[in-house]
Structures are given as C-alpha cells and as structure tokens.
Motif scaffolding. Structure first.
Motif, PDB file in Angstrom:
ATOM      1  N   GLN A 281     -88.194  76.353  65.460  1.00  0.00           N
ATOM      2  CA  GLN A 281     -88.333  75.703  63.942  1.00  0.00           C
ATOM      3  C   GLN A 281     -89.739  75.233  63.623  1.00  0.00           C
ATOM      4  OE1 GLN A 281     -84.498  73.143  64.920  1.00  0.00           O
ATOM      5  NE2 GLN A 281     -84.864  73.461  62.735  1.00  0.00           N
ATOM      6  N   ARG A 282     -90.631  75.881  64.578  1.00  0.00           N
ATOM      7  CA  ARG A 282     -91.929  75.778  63.792  1.00  0.00           C
ATOM      8  C   ARG A 282     -92.624  77.116  63.937  1.00  0.00           C
ATOM      9  NH1 ARG A 282     -94.506  70.766  66.084  1.00  0.00           N
ATOM     10  NH2 ARG A 282     -95.656  72.226  67.546  1.00  0.00           N
ATOM     11  N   GLU A 283     -93.415  77.578  62.983  1.00  0.00           N
ATOM     12  CA  GLU A 283     -94.161  78.736  63.187  1.00  0.00           C
ATOM     13  C   GLU A 283     -95.199  78.983  64.295  1.00  0.00           C
ATOM     14  OE1 GLU A 283     -95.893  82.053  59.977  1.00  0.00           O
ATOM     15  OE2 GLU A 283     -96.182  79.936  59.524  1.00  0.00           O
ATOM     16  N   ASP A 284     -95.437  78.229  65.020  1.00  0.00           N
ATOM     17  CA  ASP A 284     -96.363  78.367  66.261  1.00  0.00           C
ATOM     18  C   ASP A 284     -95.369  78.681  67.494  1.00  0.00           C
ATOM     19  OD1 ASP A 284     -95.087  75.780  66.847  1.00  0.00           O
ATOM     20  OD2 ASP A 284     -96.939  74.723  66.255  1.00  0.00           O
ATOM     21  N   GLY A 285     -94.091  78.539  67.334  1.00  0.00           N
ATOM     22  CA  GLY A 285     -93.240  78.811  68.314  1.00  0.00           C
ATOM     23  C   GLY A 285     -93.220  77.793  69.434  1.00  0.00           C
ATOM     24  N   ASP A 286     -93.603  76.530  69.044  1.00  0.00           N
ATOM     25  CA  ASP A 286     -93.588  75.461  70.200  1.00  0.00           C
ATOM     26  C   ASP A 286     -92.448  74.512  69.980  1.00  0.00           C
ATOM     27  OD1 ASP A 286     -95.731  76.477  71.327  1.00  0.00           O
ATOM     28  OD2 ASP A 286     -97.203  75.121  70.090  1.00  0.00           O
ATOM     29  N   SER A 287     -91.758  74.654  69.013  1.00  0.00           N
ATOM     30  CA  SER A 287     -90.573  73.712  68.706  1.00  0.00           C
ATOM     31  C   SER A 287     -89.350  74.408  68.847  1.00  0.00           C
ATOM     32  CB  SER A 287     -90.641  73.241  67.035  1.00  0.00           C
ATOM     33  OG  SER A 287     -89.715  72.424  66.831  1.00  0.00           O
ATOM     34  N   PRO A 288     -88.428  74.079  69.813  1.00  0.00           N
ATOM     35  CA  PRO A 288     -87.188  74.790  69.907  1.00  0.00           C
ATOM     36  C   PRO A 288     -86.123  74.375  68.912  1.00  0.00           C
ATOM     37  CG  PRO A 288     -87.502  73.054  71.688  1.00  0.00           C
ATOM     38  CD  PRO A 288     -88.809  73.080  70.910  1.00  0.00           C
ATOM     39  N   LEU A 289     -85.121  74.981  68.908  1.00  0.00           N
ATOM     40  CA  LEU A 289     -84.221  74.876  67.773  1.00  0.00           C
ATOM     41  C   LEU A 289     -83.549  73.227  68.207  1.00  0.00           C
ATOM     42  CD1 LEU A 289     -82.018  78.193  67.712  1.00  0.00           C
ATOM     43  CD2 LEU A 289     -83.738  77.184  66.142  1.00  0.00           C
ATOM     44  N   LYS A 290     -83.219  72.304  66.904  1.00  0.00           N
ATOM     45  CA  LYS A 290     -82.719  71.374  67.093  1.00  0.00           C
ATOM     46  C   LYS A 290     -81.487  71.097  67.429  1.00  0.00           C
ATOM     47  CE  LYS A 290     -84.258  70.031  63.077  1.00  0.00           C
ATOM     48  NZ  LYS A 290     -84.678  69.065  61.616  1.00  0.00           N
ATOM     49  N   THR A 291     -80.720  72.130  66.620  1.00  0.00           N
ATOM     50  CA  THR A 291     -79.402  72.014  67.055  1.00  0.00           C
ATOM     51  C   THR A 291     -78.641  72.581  68.256  1.00  0.00           C
ATOM     52  OG1 THR A 291     -77.144  72.823  65.866  1.00  0.00           O
ATOM     53  CG2 THR A 291     -79.107  74.227  65.505  1.00  0.00           C
ATOM     54  N   GLY A 292     -77.936  71.826  68.932  1.00  0.00           N
ATOM     55  CA  GLY A 292     -77.294  72.646  70.016  1.00  0.00           C
ATOM     56  C   GLY A 292     -76.273  73.110  69.957  1.00  0.00           C
ATOM     57  N   ARG A 293     -75.772  73.570  68.786  1.00  0.00           N
ATOM     58  CA  ARG A 293     -74.337  74.238  68.515  1.00  0.00           C
ATOM     59  C   ARG A 293     -74.939  75.698  68.105  1.00  0.00           C
ATOM     60  NH1 ARG A 293     -73.723  72.745  63.883  1.00  0.00           N
ATOM     61  NH2 ARG A 293     -75.288  71.386  63.411  1.00  0.00           N
ATOM     62  N   ALA A 294     -76.307  75.887  67.856  1.00  0.00           N
ATOM     63  CA  ALA A 294     -76.633  77.110  67.655  1.00  0.00           C
ATOM     64  C   ALA A 294     -76.591  78.213  68.842  1.00  0.00           C
ATOM     65  CB  ALA A 294     -77.976  77.020  66.918  1.00  0.00           C
ATOM     66  N   THR A 295     -76.379  79.526  68.758  1.00  0.00           N
ATOM     67  CA  THR A 295     -76.638  80.436  69.931  1.00  0.00           C
ATOM     68  C   THR A 295     -77.221  81.619  69.185  1.00  0.00           C
ATOM     69  OG1 THR A 295     -74.110  81.379  69.226  1.00  0.00           O
ATOM     70  CG2 THR A 295     -74.425  79.667  70.971  1.00  0.00           C
ATOM     71  N   ILE A 296     -77.698  82.521  70.231  1.00  0.00           N
ATOM     72  CA  ILE A 296     -78.476  83.587  69.808  1.00  0.00           C
ATOM     73  C   ILE A 296     -77.664  84.810  70.151  1.00  0.00           C
ATOM     74  CG2 ILE A 296     -80.690  84.882  69.742  1.00  0.00           C
ATOM     75  CD1 ILE A 296     -80.836  82.071  68.509  1.00  0.00           C
ATOM     76  N   ARG A 297     -77.435  85.647  69.271  1.00  0.00           N
ATOM     77  CA  ARG A 297     -76.389  86.854  69.776  1.00  0.00           C
ATOM     78  C   ARG A 297     -77.272  88.017  69.172  1.00  0.00           C
ATOM     79  NH1 ARG A 297     -71.900  86.894  71.962  1.00  0.00           N
ATOM     80  NH2 ARG A 297     -71.176  88.813  71.109  1.00  0.00           N
ATOM     81  N   HIS A 298     -77.624  89.198  70.054  1.00  0.00           N
ATOM     82  CA  HIS A 298     -78.235  90.107  69.427  1.00  0.00           C
ATOM     83  C   HIS A 298     -79.354  89.992  68.627  1.00  0.00           C
ATOM     84  CE1 HIS A 298     -74.822  92.048  71.506  1.00  0.00           C
ATOM     85  NE2 HIS A 298     -74.168  91.564  70.646  1.00  0.00           N
ATOM     86  N   GLY A 299     -80.017  88.936  68.676  1.00  0.00           N
ATOM     87  CA  GLY A 299     -81.068  88.583  67.736  1.00  0.00           C
ATOM     88  C   GLY A 299     -80.614  87.661  66.615  1.00  0.00           C
ATOM     89  N   SER A 300     -79.576  87.587  66.154  1.00  0.00           N
ATOM     90  CA  SER A 300     -79.182  86.735  65.262  1.00  0.00           C
ATOM     91  C   SER A 300     -78.853  85.230  65.631  1.00  0.00           C
ATOM     92  CB  SER A 300     -77.678  87.294  64.753  1.00  0.00           C
ATOM     93  OG  SER A 300     -77.767  88.481  64.068  1.00  0.00           O
ATOM     94  N   LEU A 301     -79.372  84.464  64.644  1.00  0.00           N
ATOM     95  CA  LEU A 301     -78.932  82.984  64.985  1.00  0.00           C
ATOM     96  C   LEU A 301     -77.520  82.651  64.603  1.00  0.00           C
ATOM     97  CD1 LEU A 301     -80.013  80.000  65.677  1.00  0.00           C
ATOM     98  CD2 LEU A 301     -80.814  79.973  63.422  1.00  0.00           C
ATOM     99  N   VAL A 302     -76.691  81.968  65.238  1.00  0.00           N
ATOM    100  CA  VAL A 302     -75.247  81.812  64.772  1.00  0.00           C
ATOM    101  C   VAL A 302     -74.941  80.226  64.943  1.00  0.00           C
ATOM    102  CG1 VAL A 302     -72.742  82.247  65.295  1.00  0.00           C
ATOM    103  CG2 VAL A 302     -74.583  84.003  65.771  1.00  0.00           C
ATOM    104  N   ILE A 303     -74.529  79.705  63.698  1.00  0.00           N
ATOM    105  CA  ILE A 303     -74.041  78.129  63.973  1.00  0.00           C
ATOM    106  C   ILE A 303     -72.585  78.378  63.342  1.00  0.00           C
ATOM    107  CG2 ILE A 303     -74.679  75.917  63.248  1.00  0.00           C
ATOM    108  CD1 ILE A 303     -77.212  76.685  62.412  1.00  0.00           C
ATOM    109  N   PRO A 304     -71.811  77.876  64.329  1.00  0.00           N
ATOM    110  CA  PRO A 304     -70.235  78.009  63.803  1.00  0.00           C
ATOM    111  C   PRO A 304     -69.964  77.171  62.741  1.00  0.00           C
ATOM    112  CG  PRO A 304     -70.779  77.911  66.222  1.00  0.00           C
ATOM    113  CD  PRO A 304     -71.774  77.523  65.436  1.00  0.00           C
ATOM    114  N   SER A 305     -70.317  75.803  62.541  1.00  0.00           N
ATOM    115  CA  SER A 305     -70.113  74.996  61.610  1.00  0.00           C
ATOM    116  C   SER A 305     -71.399  74.460  61.003  1.00  0.00           C
ATOM    117  CB  SER A 305     -69.059  74.006  62.113  1.00  0.00           C
ATOM    118  OG  SER A 305     -68.532  73.101  61.082  1.00  0.00           O
TER     119      SER A 305
END
Length: 569
Positions: A281-305
């Motif tokens: 969530q920052r371009e420098d790559g130091d900020s992980p995703l804020k939402t714990g509901r998100a998953t990464i599948r085959h490179g795609s970011l998935v948020i169910p709701s």
C-alpha cells in the motif's frame, strides 16, 4: 381615493379564492388546521438512461395538504413543457420520453438534467437532479483480443466493447469453445477465472491453451440484448528463451467498488522467466496491506467483501531476474447516499429558536447544501450554518416557516432530506386599519384592513352588524402576501348616501379574533337599510345597531310594535 382597476380586482379576487381554499369554511377540500408540506412518495431517480427505440418515464409522486402542484424544470431552471413526439408532462406529474426516430434526438432534451418541484400553501420542495441520457440504438459487436504470453505465465484476455455502448454493456461470461462456459468468480477453477470486471484470467498457460479459442458473451442493460462475440480470441504463445523483464501495458488503473461487493484486481506482467507478484500500500514496498481480508491468488488481489476502509491506493510489483514493474491501483469504495433532517417536523413560536440537523450516510460525500422552499438557504445573523450539516435559526419570524431540504451528492449518486418548520399559533393582529371618513356622494372609496397571525387569519366585513349589501358598486378583494399577511379591501364606486354606516373588519383564526370598526359618513338624507331577522337567546343580552345612513343624523328613534322605546329604564 380612486377605485381599483378591473385587472387588479381580478388579481385580488384570484387570491381571495386561493385563501378560501386554504380556509375552506364550507368544509370541502382542506383547511389550515391540518395542512402538511409537500413530501415525495416517489422521488424520480438520479439517472434515467434509455434507448430511442424504447423510451422511458420519470415518476414524481407527492403528498401534502393541500395537494401539492408539480412542475418540472430543466438544467437551466426553465419550466419543462410538452414537446410533441419528444417530451411529455403527463397528467399524473410524470416526465415521459416516448420512443423517437434517431433524427429527432435533441441534446437539450435527451441529454440533460431535470428537477421535479412540488408546491402547496405550506412551501416548496425540489427533487434531486434527474440526469437523463437517451441513447440512439446502434448495433455493436464485442471483440476479443489476442494477447501474447510465455509458457508458464499468466495471461488476461479482454473483451473490447465499442465506446458508444460501453456504459451500458456488461460481459456476463466466457465461452471456451466448443461448450465450456466460464462465469465470474473470486477464485476460479485453477486454470480459468473470469474477473468481476469482465476479463478472463488464464493461469500458467501451456501449448494446449494456445490452441483453444475463446468468445465473450455480453448483455445490453438498456435493450436487454445478449450478444456473443463473432470473432474468437487466442493466446499468441511466445516460446523463445530470450530473457524479458516484466512489462505491463497499463501502469495505473482506477476502480470504483460498491460496498460489500467482491473485488478482484489482476496483476499480470509479460515477462520471461515468469515473475513473482507482491502487493503493497506504498510504492516503496514497505507498507503491507491494511486489510486482513485480502488474499493473493496467482498475482491477483482478492477482497471477498469490500468495506469503506478498503478505499486507497494499492501497488503490485512484478519481479523476475531481469527487473521489476509496478502497477498502481486506486480503489474508491462507494455506497448509496441517504439524507434525513431531524426533526422532520417541528412547531416553533415566534421569537424562539429552531435547530435542523442533516444526518447523512453513504460515501463518498463530495458536497452538502441546503434549500429553503426550493431556493438556496440564506444565512446571516439569525440563520447560521454549522459544518454544512446543521442549521440554527434564532428569533424565529414568519419568513422562517416552510420547507427545508439538505442535499448530498457525489459523481455517482445524489439524494435529499426534507423537513417542515411550522410556527406556533399567534392570535390575529390588525397591522393596518381604515379610519373614519366623511365625504360627499359621487367619488369612489376604498376601506382597507390588514391582519397577521398564525394560522393565517380570514377577514370578514360587516356594515352596522350585518353582512355587506350585495350590489354592483361594492366589491371585496382579499389576498395573502408572501409573508402570510392578509390584506382585504372594500371598494365602493360612486358612493351614495345610503352607503354610509359603521363598517367593521374582523380577522379570525382558531388562535383568536380581532375587530375594528369606523364610520363612513356620506352627506345626504337619512336612510335606514332593511334589517334581516335576528335570533336571540332568552335571558341573554342583545345589542342591535340601527343600520342608518345619511349625514349628518340629528336623532334616532327606536320602536317596538309601534311603541317608542324605551318603555322602562
């Protein structure tokens, strides 16, 4: 004083009729005891989109007492009237656009915005803007792209929709020929995944995948037409061993996601060897995703709701041994707007204070504004606006009563809330009273009374305690000002001596009454007008005025059954 001209008499007579409708002394239509300001039973939609082959209609249904009148205005605040074959104002208040030939398209009519305005004696309300867009129906062909890719990499196949219909056409499924259907999903089946946005993601492509063909299936929301692409898409497989750093055709995308909808953001790069994908969530790559509901599948970011906190900017970086490439994605979460004013109805005495609070929900909220009886709210020392959502009115005056609205909008939606401010009851007061006059016969004369109060009082006239005589030379005119004051005139042309007497105006409402009387003296011989039968109650006092005219009068004598009064003290 000159008699009022005939056009003005018609004018005040019209207002007299209007006032009588409000008062309804005969118990017919409506009265001020139960008046209610306008409110929408059916408010027209924020958007009205249709094709010329079908047409459409915007309904505007309003309740209130008296029943409000409805009028439509265009984006330039001009009244919208019926234009044959193009636009109709129906008797029920609906705005109707009939089907039309392409050559009858008018941008000022078919690509415009409208407002429904409802008015009764209490006040005026305005609907949200109705953004009308008529589309000339044209045949379109979806077209499937032929993307390139390396063995073992991921590929996105897109279905291109012509720009002139892309706002109304959605991709509903993919067909992997001859008969394998692929529908939208969050995870796919391990090989194929149709994204909610319509693209087809193919995972870990092989030579067999390059031999297959794909078609997209679309649905036109306005015509309900379903089409399958006439062309087929194939993967253009690259088998060379040359090393290629990640390449992305698009470096930035903007996504609007509705609250609680699923969201899948693909991240696919053309590269050899196959890249790895990381989301931040920052371009420098130091900020992980804020939402714990998100998953990464085959490179795609998935948020169910999707939730409101998911709004923000995301970065996907594709990396292999030859380099890296970054995709920037701005996600805006939107939800339906709503607005309500509390209290929705309140009664406040003159001189007191009132508070109105606009409670809104939904996002984003770009702008909030207020109207009073259909016009921008005028703020000042008495009327103050706090944080756009709260209005405080001090030292309430008659001008403050009426309908208040708060509006909230963004680029996708708009809505409004309505409230009515009533005044507490105030007994009638006469703010202007005619004076005693003495004059010669011949000229015209006008007697005027003006009253204020809440509810709006009704003014009646008597002459020597009896209703005014009915003749062609005498006319009563009455109207209500924009501030609710009642002005009433008695106009007499070419006065005669028999027009003299004690005239009385009475202003009455359920809050009380007030009267004023003064004599009109016309020089001439004594004249006694005929007296109507009088009812009296035994044991009660009775006062009868002698309806005498002429001036000057030296002496008045009363008789009962030809016996002079009084017979005793």
């Amino acid at each position: 004083m000159k008699i009022l001209n005939s056009s003005f008499i018609r004018f005040i007579t019209f207002y007299n009729v209007a006032l009588n409708i409000v008062w309804n002394p005969g118990g017919g239509a409506s009265n001020s005891f139960d008046t209610q300001g306008p409110s929408f039973s059916i408010e027209p939609p924020n958007r009205l989109e249709f094709t010329n082959s079908i047409g459409s209609r915007a309904d505007c249904t309003v309740r209130g007492n008296p029943q409000p009148s409805i009028e439509w205005f265009d984006q330039h605040n001009n009244p919208a009237s019926t234009i044959p074959k193009v636009r109709h104002i129906l008797g029920n208040g609906s705005l109707y656009f009939p089907p039309f030939e392409a050559e009858l398209f008018r941008q000022d009519v078919h690509l415009s915005s409208y407002r429904c305005v409802a008015t009764n004696t209490v006040g005026t309300i305005v609907s949200r803007d109705v953004n009308v867009k008529a589309v000339v129906n044209q045949r379109y062909e979806p077209e499937v792209q032929n993307p390139g890719g390396f063995l073992g990499s991921n590929v996105i196949i897109k279905c291109n929709i012509p720009q002139f219909v892309e706002d109304y056409v959605t991709i509903t499924s993919w067909l992997q020929e001859p008969s394998f259907n692929i529908f939208p999903s969050l995870e796919g089946d391990g090989k194929y995944q149709m994204l909610p946005t319509g693209e087809l993601l193919i995972i870990n492509i092989t030579k067999l995948d390059a031999q297959r063909t794909f078609r997209c299936r679309t649905h036109h929301q306005l015509t309900q037409e379903t089409r399958v692409s006439s062309n087929v898409g194939r993967i253009q497989l690259t088998e060379m061993q040359e090393l290629v750093p990640p390449i992305m055709n698009t470096k930035f995308i903007k996504i609007f996601a509705r609250l609680d909808d699923p969201l899948v953001i693909p991240c696919v790069a053309y590269a050899n060897p196959s890249p790895s994908y990381r989301w931040f969530q920052r371009e420098d790559g130091d900020s992980p995703l804020k939402t714990g509901r998100a998953t990464i599948r085959h490179g795609s970011l998935v948020i169910p709701s999707v939730k409101s906190i998911d709004s923000g900017t995301y970065f996907c970086t594709a990396t292999n041994s030859e380099g890296s490439e970054t995709l920037e994605v701005k996600v805006s979460v939107i939800s339906s707007l709503s607005a309500h004013i509390q209290p929705s109805r309140q009664t406040v005495d003159l001189g007191k204070s009132a508070d109105l609070t606009c409670t809104t929900s939904g996002f984003p909220q770009n702008k909030i504004w207020w109207l009073k009886d259909g016009q921008p709210l005028r703020t000042g020392s008495r009327v103050r606006l706090f944080d756009q959502a709260s209005v405080k009115i001090t030292s309430i005056t008659k001008e403050d009563k009426g309908m208040y609205q708060c509006f909230v909008k963004n680029e996708h939606d708009s809505t409004q809330g309505t409230a009515e401010l009533r005044l507490g009851e105030v007994a009638p007061q006469l703010v202007y009273k005619f004076i005693e006059q003495t004059m010669q016969p011949g000229p015209s004369v006008s007697l005027k009374c003006s009253a204020t109060g809440n509810p709006t009082p009704q003014i009646t006239w008597n002459l020597d305690g009896f209703p005014l005589p009915n003749n062609d030379r005498l006319m009563i005119g009455q109207y209500v000002t924009m501030f609710g004051d009642v002005i009433s005139h008695v106009n007499i042309s070419a006065v005669k001596s028999e027009d003299g007497g004690e005239y009385e105006c009475s202003a009455k409402s359920r809050a009380g009454s007030v009267t004023h009387s003064a004599r009109l003296n016309i020089y001439g011989m004594p004249y006694v007008r005929p007296m109507l039968p009088i009812s009296a109650v035994a044991g009660k006092s009775l006062t009868i005025k002698c309806p005498v005219a002429g001036y000057p009068i030296e002496n008045i004598v009363w008789e009962k059954d030809n016996v002079r009064l009084p017979t005793n003290m």
